[in-house]
Design an enzyme around this catalytic site. Sequence first.
Site, PDB file in Angstrom:
ATOM      1  N   GLY A  92       0.722  -1.236   0.075  1.00 29.68           N
ATOM      2  CA  GLY A  92      -0.030  -0.006  -0.019  1.00 29.68           C
ATOM      3  C   GLY A  92       0.796   1.158   0.101  1.00 29.68           C
ATOM      4  O   GLY A  92       0.212   2.464  -0.044  1.00 29.68           O
TER       5      GLY A  92
ATOM      6  N   CYS B  71     -14.194   2.831 -27.107  1.00 32.88           N
ATOM      7  CA  CYS B  71     -15.452   3.596 -27.556  1.00 32.88           C
ATOM      8  C   CYS B  71     -16.189   3.821 -26.287  1.00 32.88           C
ATOM      9  O   CYS B  71     -17.378   3.117 -25.896  1.00 32.88           O
ATOM     10  CB  CYS B  71     -16.417   2.556 -28.285  1.00 32.88           C
ATOM     11  N   GLU B  72     -15.744   4.463 -25.670  1.00 36.47           N
ATOM     12  CA  GLU B  72     -16.463   5.103 -23.950  1.00 36.47           C
ATOM     13  C   GLU B  72     -15.892   6.551 -23.938  1.00 36.47           C
ATOM     14  O   GLU B  72     -14.736   6.999 -24.005  1.00 36.47           O
ATOM     15  CB  GLU B  72     -15.618   4.448 -22.813  1.00 36.47           C
TER      16      GLU B  72
ATOM     17  N   PRO C  84       4.980  -4.813  -0.630  1.00 36.49           N
ATOM     18  CA  PRO C  84       5.044  -3.734  -1.764  1.00 36.49           C
ATOM     19  C   PRO C  84       4.792  -4.146  -3.112  1.00 36.49           C
ATOM     20  O   PRO C  84       5.258  -5.287  -3.659  1.00 36.49           O
ATOM     21  CB  PRO C  84       6.157  -3.037  -1.531  1.00 36.49           C
ATOM     22  N   GLY C  85       3.865  -3.787  -3.783  1.00 37.97           N
ATOM     23  CA  GLY C  85       3.531  -3.751  -5.247  1.00 37.97           C
ATOM     24  C   GLY C  85       3.879  -2.803  -5.959  1.00 37.97           C
ATOM     25  O   GLY C  85       4.949  -2.388  -6.626  1.00 37.97           O
ATOM     26  N   ARG C  86       2.892  -1.571  -6.033  1.00 41.63           N
ATOM     27  CA  ARG C  86       3.218  -0.304  -6.527  1.00 41.63           C
ATOM     28  C   ARG C  86       4.434   0.224  -6.498  1.00 41.63           C
ATOM     29  O   ARG C  86       4.945   0.497  -7.332  1.00 41.63           O
ATOM     30  CB  ARG C  86       1.839   0.721  -6.137  1.00 41.63           C
TER      31      ARG C  86
ATOM     32  N   TYR D 262     -10.487   4.796 -10.966  1.00 38.92           N
ATOM     33  CA  TYR D 262     -10.431   5.366  -9.793  1.00 38.92           C
ATOM     34  C   TYR D 262     -10.082   6.858 -10.174  1.00 38.92           C
ATOM     35  O   TYR D 262      -9.384   7.765  -9.001  1.00 38.92           O
ATOM     36  CB  TYR D 262      -9.083   4.834  -9.230  1.00 38.92           C
TER      37      TYR D 262
HETATM   38  N1  LLP Z   1      -1.009  -6.849  -0.356  1.00 34.17           N
HETATM   39  C1  LLP Z   1      -2.320  -7.174  -0.206  1.00 34.17           C
HETATM   40  C2  LLP Z   1      -3.079  -8.197   0.383  1.00 34.17           C
HETATM   41  C3  LLP Z   1      -3.142  -6.282  -1.471  1.00 34.17           C
HETATM   42  O1  LLP Z   1      -4.383  -6.432  -1.483  1.00 34.17           O
HETATM   43  C4  LLP Z   1      -2.487  -5.312  -2.100  1.00 34.17           C
HETATM   44  C5  LLP Z   1      -2.800  -4.547  -3.062  1.00 34.17           C
HETATM   45  C6  LLP Z   1      -1.186  -5.469  -2.026  1.00 34.17           C
HETATM   46  C7  LLP Z   1      -0.367  -6.271  -0.867  1.00 34.17           C
HETATM   47  C8  LLP Z   1      -0.019  -4.440  -2.850  1.00 34.17           C
HETATM   48  O2  LLP Z   1      -0.452  -3.062  -2.564  1.00 34.17           O
HETATM   49  P1  LLP Z   1       0.362  -1.988  -3.410  1.00 34.17           P
HETATM   50  O3  LLP Z   1       1.770  -1.860  -2.603  1.00 34.17           O
HETATM   51  O4  LLP Z   1       0.602  -2.095  -4.791  1.00 34.17           O
HETATM   52  O5  LLP Z   1      -0.580  -0.651  -3.069  1.00 34.17           O
HETATM   53  N2  LLP Z   1      -5.761  -1.761  -8.775  1.00 34.17           N
HETATM   54  C9  LLP Z   1      -5.710  -0.903  -7.741  1.00 34.17           C
HETATM   55  C10 LLP Z   1      -4.823  -1.120  -6.545  1.00 34.17           C
HETATM   56  C11 LLP Z   1      -5.414  -2.410  -6.136  1.00 34.17           C
HETATM   57  C12 LLP Z   1      -4.534  -2.999  -4.834  1.00 34.17           C
HETATM   58  C13 LLP Z   1      -5.112  -4.499  -4.309  1.00 34.17           C
HETATM   59  N3  LLP Z   1      -4.325  -4.978  -3.343  1.00 34.17           N
HETATM   60  C14 LLP Z   1      -4.999   0.583  -8.521  1.00 34.17           C
HETATM   61  O6  LLP Z   1      -4.510   0.263  -9.690  1.00 34.17           O
HETATM   62  O7  LLP Z   1      -4.916   1.323  -7.673  1.00 34.17           O
END
Ligand code: LLP
Length: 436
Positions: A244, A356-357, A286-288, A329
């Site tokens: 997050g 087409c939106e 961490p993902g994003r 979003y």
């Molecule tokens: N761990 C869990 C349990 C999660 O549900 C998520 C993201 C992460 C880690 C990774 O979160 P991050 O570090 O990437 O914020 N599609 C949306 C984001 C959805 C996130 C879902 N869960 C967007 O494009 O903003």
Amino acid sequence: MHPDTYVKSETGHISVGGVLLRDLALRFGTPLYVIDYETVVDRMRQYGQALQGWGTPYYAGKAFCCRAMVELVKQEGLGLDVVSGGELVTALSAGMDPARILFHGNVKTREEIRLGLTAGVGHFVIDSLDELRRINDMAGESEGAAVVLLRLTPGIEAHTHEFIRTGHFDSKFGFAMAEGIATQALEQALALKNIRVEGFHAHIGSQILDDEPFLANAEALMQFSHDCWERLSYWPSIIDLGGGIGVRYSGQDNPPQPGELMNRLAGLVGEWTPPGQTRPRIIMEPGRSIVAEAGFTLYRVEALKKTPGGRTYVSVDGGMGDNIRPALYDASYTCDVDGKAARTPSYAVTVAGRYCESGDILVRDAYVQDPAVDDLLIVWDTGAYGYSMASTYNRVPRPAVVAVHEGQAQVWIEREDWQDVLRLDRPLEKQRDLTI
Ligand code: LLP
């Protein structure tokens, strides 16, 4: 805002990873997702260092997952968080050590659980009592214990878009730390023969820009652990604080620094550890913040149009099929025109996608550098939740993903073509004659 290796020449041509974007577009076509290898590796290492001695970062594959990306995760010694059989097979095919995989998700089908058990994933993160029983039964059939974390919801309202908030009590995820729900889930889990509970997890949302919600989350998990210790003599060996952490989509965003944040979180976890107990190992997911800023998308400008209201639309050859985030979003991005980036961005335009939106707008009211048909337009910071949420809406094939590093480009995911669009289709069968 930009990948670390971003360079702008005097003529306004941009290169990343030592490769001119103009050359990438010529060689691989547009739209094109580009990933700067060095930026990804740097972010992975930042988390590795920040958690050194405290625990392990597990990259959240949902942000962007493909074989090459998992190979990088493996190379840099991170763990991996997967949420589906598809992500899991990707991880396994990339040679990821199953012991370093966390299997997440509020729905795991029997087939997916079987795959996870057979592969020997390190942890299942349990989201419901039904899933707990199902995994217990299935682990029993294969005569082993499943090692699990319980996903908890701490009742925290993180200040982020409502669709990407997960820590509040009426979230669909996890067991609420209210009304005894989480405690009962733990009691049930501890009573099951084929389940070994190693700890707790809570993820409060995504694109969070201050430290406080993370600290509140850690505090809630530790308070809960403390209660479990006093009431059930159960003490976790893992505390998983989720992901997050936000990134800089614009100059105004000021996200937490992993090193500083981890220090504060680890300090807090230590303070809550009762004397004589071992401090739980911390997992972050961490993902994003690993991949967003490393990635960007190249589009070709196909048309310009002025509306009676004075708005200028710059229409490009991609859009919501490769980046659904603005439509879903209201996400905002910055953009540049390659070859003109040395000029002052003085034209207010709206970058429109090709789908087409009416809602297919990539960037609203952006100042760019005199865009013209056939220019290359770059939308920055699309590395996370871009490709991973892409669709083939309007039967538009998905773009390729190319990584750049030290002057070289490598395809990580091939571009789809019209053959791929047709690949799963079958012709209409002739109506069978049902008369007797
Ligand atoms: N761990 C869990 C349990 C999660 O549900 C998520 C993201 C992460 C880690 C990774 O979160 P991050 O570090 O990437 O914020 N599609 C949306 C984001 C959805 C996130 C879902 N869960 C967007 O494009 O903003």
